[in-house]
Enzyme design. Sequence first.
Site, PDB file in Angstrom:
ATOM      1  CG  HIS A 109      36.725  32.450  87.297  1.00  0.00           C
ATOM      2  ND1 HIS A 109      36.145  31.226  87.503  1.00  0.00           N
ATOM      3  CD2 HIS A 109      35.707  33.360  87.419  1.00  0.00           C
ATOM      4  CE1 HIS A 109      34.852  31.371  87.735  1.00  0.00           C
ATOM      5  NE2 HIS A 109      34.557  32.654  87.704  1.00  0.00           N
ATOM      6  CB  VAL A 110      43.014  34.566  87.507  1.00  0.00           C
ATOM      7  CG1 VAL A 110      43.272  34.758  88.986  1.00  0.00           C
ATOM      8  CG2 VAL A 110      44.272  34.922  86.711  1.00  0.00           C
TER       9      VAL A 110
END
Length: 1534
Positions: free
Chosen positions: A1137-1138
């Site tokens: 996600h990051v």
Amino acid sequence: MWKKRIKQNNATWQAAREIANNAVKDTRRECKPEKRGACGGDNQILESLFCFDSDFFFKVFSTMFHTGVSTKLNTGSVLPSLETRSQRGSCGRQGSGSVQFCPCRVNGSQQVMTCYYSECVDSNFEKKFFSQGAAALRQKCCSRRCDWKQRATPQAVLMAPVENFQEHNLDGGLQLQVKVMAAGLDSPAVVEFQLSNCYLNSPILHWGLTQPGKRNWRVPSKWPEGTRDFNKQALQTPFRKSDDIAFLKIEVFDSKYDAIEFILKDDSNNQWYKFQGGNFRMVIPEPDSNVSSISIPEELVQVQSYLRWERNGKQSYTKEQEKEEYKKARMELQEEVAKGTSIDSLRLRLLKSEGDASDSAPSSDIPEELIQVQSYVRWEKAGKPTLTAEQQLKEFEEARKDLQKEIANGVSAKDLYKKLLPNGTSSKGKGTSAKPKTPRKARIERKKRDFMGLISSTEPSQSLKPESPVSIKEPTPLELAAQNLELGESVEKKQFKFGENSLLVLVAFEGEKRQVWFATDVKESLVLHWAVSKETHGQWQAPPDNIHPSNSTALEGSCESYFNDGFSGDPSLKSLNINVTESGIIGIPFVLRMRENWIKNSGSDFYISLEHEKRVKKELGNGEGTAKWLLDEIADRESDAERSFMHRFNIATDVTMKARDGGPLPLAAILVWMRFMATRQLVWNKNYNVKPREISAAQDRLTGVLQNLFRDQPAEREIVRLILSAVGRGGKGDVGQRIRDEILVVQRKNDCKGGMMEEWHQKLHNNTSPDDVVICQALLDYIKNDLDVEAYWKTLKASGVTKERLRSYDRPIVSEPRFRPDQKEGLTRDLTAYLKTLKAVHSGADLESAIATCMGYSSKGEGFMGGVKIHPISGLSSELPALLEFVLDHVEDKDVIPLLEGLLESRCELRPALLKDHDRLVDITFLDLALDSTVRTVAERGLEGLSNAAAKNIIYMIIMVLENLCLSTSYNQEPVYCLKEWSSVHEACVKDDATWPLRAKAVLDRTRLVLADKAEEYLELLQPSAEYLGNLLGVEQWAIDIFTEEIIRSGSAASLSQLLNRIDPALRAAANLGNWQVISPVDTQGYVEVVTDLGDVQDKKYSRPTILVANRVKGEEEIPDGAVAVLTPDMPDVLSHVSVRARNGKICFATCFDAQVLSDLQAKKGAFIQLKPSSSDLVYSEISDAEVTSDGGILDAAEKEIPSITLKRKTFGGKYAVAAADFNNDLVGAKSRNITHLKNKLPSWIKVPTSVALPFGVFEEVLAEKLNKGVALEIKTLEASLKKGDLSKLPEIREAVLGLKAPEKLVEDLKLVMKESNMPWPGDEGEQRWEQAWTAIKKVWASKWNERAYFSTRKAKIDHNDLSMAVLVQEIVRADYAFVIHTTNPSNEDSSEIYAEVVKGLGETLVGAFSGRALSFVAKKTDLKSPQITGYPSKRVGLFIKQSIIFRSDSNGEDLEGYAGAGLYDSVPMDVEEERVVDYASDPLVVDSEFQKSMLSKIAEAGAAVEKLYGTAQDIEGVIKDGELYLVQTRPQM
């Protein structure tokens, strides 16, 4: 008189002969005519001595044997004669067993005595002879074959008495041994008891006898002396105690009893010791009435048992197994004779080969030790080649021939000794036995073992919550009264116990003034007899008159003051107050007097220090994360513990007994305490004289308790090992006493009775400690360096023994050693032997002493000093002795690889004995600790030679050090899997397989994660206890701060970390990885900010462009406002996600693999730098202030106003559940619509699971229901606080959502839609299953308020109230693998490449916060069948689940233009996933190239098919099960 004379003389044969001649004269006068014999020769002397007094004979003969005199005797004639006398009772005694002797050749031509004894010999002859220190003779002689031809005709054999034997380990290290011998023809049955490590003050045997078929106890008619009747139902008999051994012998005269039952009691404190809650029971064996008429000569039984031993692979038998084997050998021969075989035929068969062998054996008088040296010389001359076992034996015979030629040419044995052993002659010195050795091996051959066998089956302790096994103590009246005193904050307290009473001493400090309160609960008149100390602790000087309390009397050198009634308002107590106003007074020594009785502190003066603690103590806190109850008790008892090691170990035994069932935290408390002691942070001795044997006995009791913990609690073995290494081995009384005795012998023999040696002698007599090992080694180094005293000080300093420390002992050492050159040889010899004695007690991890303890050794006494006999440990691997000998031979070698192999092979052979019960488990554990410690030191030594080493050699060393870590770790599944991976990588490296660098990099990353977890585990377990106890005890702050770090540094993990750092650059170079992996390549500029964890700052807003250097990035965090780059040593997946949000937000994101580069970046904190990344590298440079502009540059960009995003608020459409066919934009989000769009539009081999959904608005509708009115009000209140900035309300809102109740309509609609879609309905499995499903749905809704999502929507200026959450419902595919595909390579934005990542199990490990990396690969869209791996997996766990339903978040705030909301919200399965540690060495996706190519190609082809369907780059998630590919969602790639 002659008995007295022989005791007073150090009996040589000449002295014995003279005394015996006198004895013979007495014999002729006193003995009957048939006992008399001529005394013309040595043998007649012995026979006469035996006839006159057989007890005395054994003492004389044993002394002669150990001084080498017995070799002059014709033992072949005298001993059978004595044997015969013993058997027929010619000296008036009837033997109870058979002991037979024959001549045997051992070590050349020297003739000694061999004993053949039946399987259970217990005759007085054997007992008395072997108890006089000749057990070594029995062990030596009975293990060798004899010259059978010298044997006379067979003699009649008396059967050995029948025995029963038991051994028990009791609490506190107490050991009980019981032996029952059957009655003889004219003798009673005998029961012998022995208590070892007996710390009981008054041990009593509470016992009775039973009859067959009856359980009630009976009292016999005859009792041992001192026995008392107990209610006419039992007897109580006291043991006879000598030091720490207690004995008792009971004779049972009546044959009607079949057993003895008993329990033990300590009469001094009424403590009982039972067997598993009941009675101990020993069966009294019946006399063997079925003795076979067939008598087998013992020499034939001996050979038959030897042949059985050979047939069974020459195993290492226990004593019980030896007895059983001997019995079976006898039975086999009896059966043969019963079938018609004659004794002569047996003799011919069994002894013929022996006779032939002896005839053909080369006769040689050359000592074996010279042949050993000659073979070593030959080996060195040949260049130290690696020899097979056959070649070694051949070399040994060639060496023998070399020396035989020299002897034939006239060279004497003496000349050979001078030539080959110039620094000493025979190796048959004190405490050793000369035995032939094979030539020194250059390398051992390791067995091929399955590494999976190293996995400990023990799960780690699940909880670190401290639970006290004792109830909270109510404060005593003394403590309550003390709380009422107003003495300020700077107060120190000590409490003493004497009898039933207590004395509390409080010292309040105020500048130079000290106020001392003495308070007690004694009722009678009490006097304080006291003084002051000004120079040394405990010194008595008369106190100044101005500090005398009222009602005091000044005496010469002291003062007496009466206690007054009352203390702090409590009239039942007594107290006394002394105000010390003068400086220079450092303490108050005192004793108490009650009438005419003097009260001391366990025999010593009480002492109170008036020196204010100079170290600043931290706030103690509440002891959170510790066993506070135990730490407080330890602190209370430290004043007693610091009196001596004996006191400390006894207290530690008591404390450990309390901690044994409390889990890891109480054991952590003990470890911290023992480590503070071992590192000299605590007082070792405070003016208390204690014998070394008392210290070693107390130490032995403690290690006995720890041994039981190690055995009984496998989950805590790792921490128990650490405690043992801090405590040291200890030993029975004799071993400890030799510390005191041997130093006198060393001084006397070497004429060094004054100066430093006398000071050290006084210190040793007063209180020996681990410092003595260092001092002894320093003296040896001083002698070795030609009496250079600087060498002495260098060794002391290296081990932390300073001049100040030497002076601080109660018996200070202030002089330097001053030896003469003529003393060097003798002192080297004697101090080397003495060092072994010191290490045997103090050094738990000393290799040589640990090996000697386990393999067995004996050391002869001199003069008044007793001898020591340590028996070998039974039941160990038969291969272990040769391995340990190899280790000792090579322990100083520069080439460490063969030594490491030997050490690890030794540990593997020792391991089975560690995992089962054994009466000497503690010695086995200390040997393992010593081997473990040596691996670490050798590995660190080997690092020096790895500068230019090939990668395969470094990897091999990593494998060995990691194997050592696995052998030392309790819960070691993942380290073992890493070990398997490294082994597989090593094979690939040796074969020059192109994949090895990337595979090695993956397992290196994983191994580092394992080590980081181990460090965190130790930090959580140990550091809170170190800080709490350290501050309680006033330990120096630096020692507290680095406590856990030092524990880690002293283990294999530190050595392994160094090796990983050494190979990392080489791996990156070989894999073309460079120093960076750039996940989001964006050129940028900004100010450097260093943070520990990205998650800690994800809600922060930076006012200027900031480049974050974050030590930790899990992968699911939000990047904070104002951050233009994130640089980290952590390894989030490229598709985490990051990572996705960094690329979407045009933020530079990269992983740094080089610790030096990272350190340089961190050092630039606050500087303005520029980043220029490429796909595989990143260049940074510092920009000066003059170059930094705010005019249209990056500074302005950071302050740009982010446009807000408006969501269309969704409303409830009237349906609680909808089928996939009804999905539309108003009901569900893009995730649900996209998965439906894939159905029936892709190739048939790509499968899509069936789906239904709870549409938008259902959550709000459920919240509005009357049954949820309270929940709605709670959420509204919490949201109001949240809007004001109180982020702590987020978890409270999530918890409130879980309180929602499901409307009946929702349950009905969802059930109907799922069944119509052919999906299983959870409620069909029971109401509980539906509740699980409902909880999962609520967790999806609640994730609207998770921190990551909230910060992200706030950053994007999305109105949180407009966010709606649908729930996509799918049946879970129980995946073997999960994958994520980006159909455009995100690292370089190459649309011609597909990039994908694959993990084992479910996909949550890929997108969630799970450490390690997935397998990654790229594939050209023009050649999808040829995927190229860019990284191998290092994910540590896989997630697996049973057949279940998953509820996926599907909001209206995902996949928006300019905003990547995907992955912000949770998907929740109905059942909890199971985490399994992943074994990549057995994973076909890693090790099977064909499977790998097929699977990855299929994933790439699926990605291309989905992209073709949508016409744009896609972000796809899917799984593989049994070779079938499923897609579970797709979205546009952002």
